[in-house]
Scaffold this motif. Structure first.
Motif, mmCIF file in Angstrom:
data_model
loop_
_atom_site.group_PDB
_atom_site.id
_atom_site.type_symbol
_atom_site.label_atom_id
_atom_site.label_comp_id
_atom_site.label_asym_id
_atom_site.label_seq_id
_atom_site.Cartn_x
_atom_site.Cartn_y
_atom_site.Cartn_z
ATOM 1 N N PHE A 56 67.169 59.859 13.322
ATOM 2 C CA PHE A 56 66.409 59.704 14.554
ATOM 3 C C PHE A 56 64.793 59.841 14.181
ATOM 4 O O PHE A 56 64.028 58.934 14.770
ATOM 5 C CB PHE A 56 66.437 60.896 15.422
ATOM 6 N N ALA A 57 64.270 60.424 13.188
ATOM 7 C CA ALA A 57 62.880 60.547 12.917
ATOM 8 C C ALA A 57 62.246 59.218 12.647
ATOM 9 O O ALA A 57 61.268 58.914 12.850
ATOM 10 C CB ALA A 57 62.534 61.654 11.998
ATOM 11 N N LYS A 65 55.897 61.995 16.643
ATOM 12 C CA LYS A 65 54.365 62.390 16.791
ATOM 13 C C LYS A 65 54.008 63.244 17.862
ATOM 14 O O LYS A 65 53.208 64.158 18.127
ATOM 15 C CB LYS A 65 53.609 61.139 16.728
ATOM 16 N N ARG A 66 54.574 62.659 19.153
ATOM 17 C CA ARG A 66 54.476 63.468 20.359
ATOM 18 C C ARG A 66 54.711 64.783 20.137
ATOM 19 O O ARG A 66 54.002 65.878 20.711
ATOM 20 C CB ARG A 66 55.144 62.936 21.410
ATOM 21 N N ILE A 67 55.991 65.277 19.550
ATOM 22 C CA ILE A 67 56.594 66.435 19.438
ATOM 23 C C ILE A 67 55.483 67.238 18.469
ATOM 24 O O ILE A 67 55.301 68.242 18.784
ATOM 25 C CB ILE A 67 58.030 66.383 18.486
ATOM 26 N N HIS A 72 55.324 71.633 18.951
ATOM 27 C CA HIS A 72 56.608 72.033 18.709
ATOM 28 C C HIS A 72 56.956 72.327 17.235
ATOM 29 O O HIS A 72 56.171 71.598 16.440
ATOM 30 C CB HIS A 72 57.495 71.253 19.497
ATOM 31 N N GLU A 73 57.889 72.866 17.142
ATOM 32 C CA GLU A 73 58.549 73.091 15.694
ATOM 33 C C GLU A 73 59.606 71.938 15.338
ATOM 34 O O GLU A 73 60.488 71.521 16.192
ATOM 35 C CB GLU A 73 59.216 74.290 15.544
ATOM 36 N N GLY A 101 54.598 66.088 8.464
ATOM 37 C CA GLY A 101 53.310 66.695 7.837
ATOM 38 C C GLY A 101 53.381 68.006 8.077
ATOM 39 O O GLY A 101 52.421 68.802 7.985
ATOM 40 N N GLN A 102 54.467 68.636 8.418
ATOM 41 C CA GLN A 102 54.785 69.981 8.689
ATOM 42 C C GLN A 102 55.962 70.662 7.763
ATOM 43 O O GLN A 102 56.916 69.793 7.463
ATOM 44 C CB GLN A 102 54.861 70.544 10.102
ATOM 45 N N LYS A 103 55.839 72.013 7.697
ATOM 46 C CA LYS A 103 56.869 72.382 6.739
ATOM 47 C C LYS A 103 58.079 72.528 7.589
ATOM 48 O O LYS A 103 57.972 72.946 8.719
ATOM 49 C CB LYS A 103 56.461 73.759 6.308
#
Length: 257
Positions: A56-57, A65-67, A72-73, A101-103
């Protein structure tokens, strides 16, 4: 403390009912539903957790990117929705971290199927939310598992919420089929007992699934989908906020405990 989460994935569920659906249609339906969810969350200033497959990503970069831009997590829902190998635990985590770019600290197995806790720990996850601690014929028989969070193999286990005593599941199908007053009542007594509510949905629920020729879904799956689902979801948010309940990402609860 209400934990809203959404399993964002390629919409392959029609295959379970003997229907064919192209990959383009799978993605367009899931993308449309995710944007509807994000519109509602933004309107009510709510943060949530999105368990995303890598498939999906990779195919919905604007939505992802909107999420992330909305605070949001992002957690892992494996690499593919209908194909799992143990190595996907690590590869999905790494790829989602590269994309967002997030854990990525949480994991949920597609269809809430069993998964090795030691493998989850070795892949670097902090929590696993892959358990529905109830009995559903042909799907789950988890009455022996704790209703509420617990530690196993170095990983926090966060089961989906079920009601006290009878363990009535409060997952997406219940939300569609119970009268809203009853769903809210069961949520209320669960919140009183457990101090939190962990419920999950899918983006395709926020699109119209009533075309049986196209999707093959029985009424209990397609009931109250699309605009009806959007209306019910907002009504639920309104009722919970009116009762002074707050909404949080999953990692916020994990950090708290």
């Amino acid at each position: 403390m209400i934990l809203l989460s959404f399993d964002i994935e390629e919409f392959d569920m029609p295959f379970e009912y003997g229907k064919e659906i192209s990959f383009d249609d799978q993605m367009s339906i899931s993308i449309a539903g995710t944007n509807s969810i994000l519109d509602i969350l933004e309107k009510h200033n709510i943060k949530a957790t999105f368990f995303s497959t890598v498939t999906f990503a990779l195919n919905a970069p604007t939505v992802i990117k909107r999420i992330t831009d909305s605070g949001h997590e992002i957690a892992s829902h494996s690499y593919y929705h209908s194909d799992f190998k143990e190595e996907h635990l690590l590869s999905s985590k790494l790829k989602l971290e590269e994309i967002t770019g997030q854990k990525v600290l949480g994991y949920r197995m597609p269809r809430m199927q069993p998964v090795s806790e030691s493998a989850i720990q070795q892949a670097g996850y902090i929590y696993n939310s892959s358990i529905n601690p109830t009995y559903l014929p042909g799907r789950y028989n988890n009455l022996h598992i704790s209703r509420t969070f617990f530690m196993k193999e170095g990983v926090w286990q966060l089961p989906a919420s079920v009601s006290p005593l009878v363990r009535f599941p409060l997952f997406w199908l219940s939300f569609h089929n119970l009268p809203m007053w009853l769903y809210c009542y069961l949520s209320k007594i669960t919140l009183k007992k457990d101090k939190y509510l962990n419920i999950y949905f899918h983006p395709w629920e926020f699109t119209d699934l009533t075309n049986k020729e196209r999707f093959g879904f029985p009424n209990y799956v397609s009931k109250n989908t699309g605009k009806l689902m959007e209306n019910r979801f907002e009504k639920f948010i309104f009722k919970m906020k009116k009762n002074k309940h707050t909404f949080h990402t999953t990692i916020e609860l994990i950090n708290k405990i």
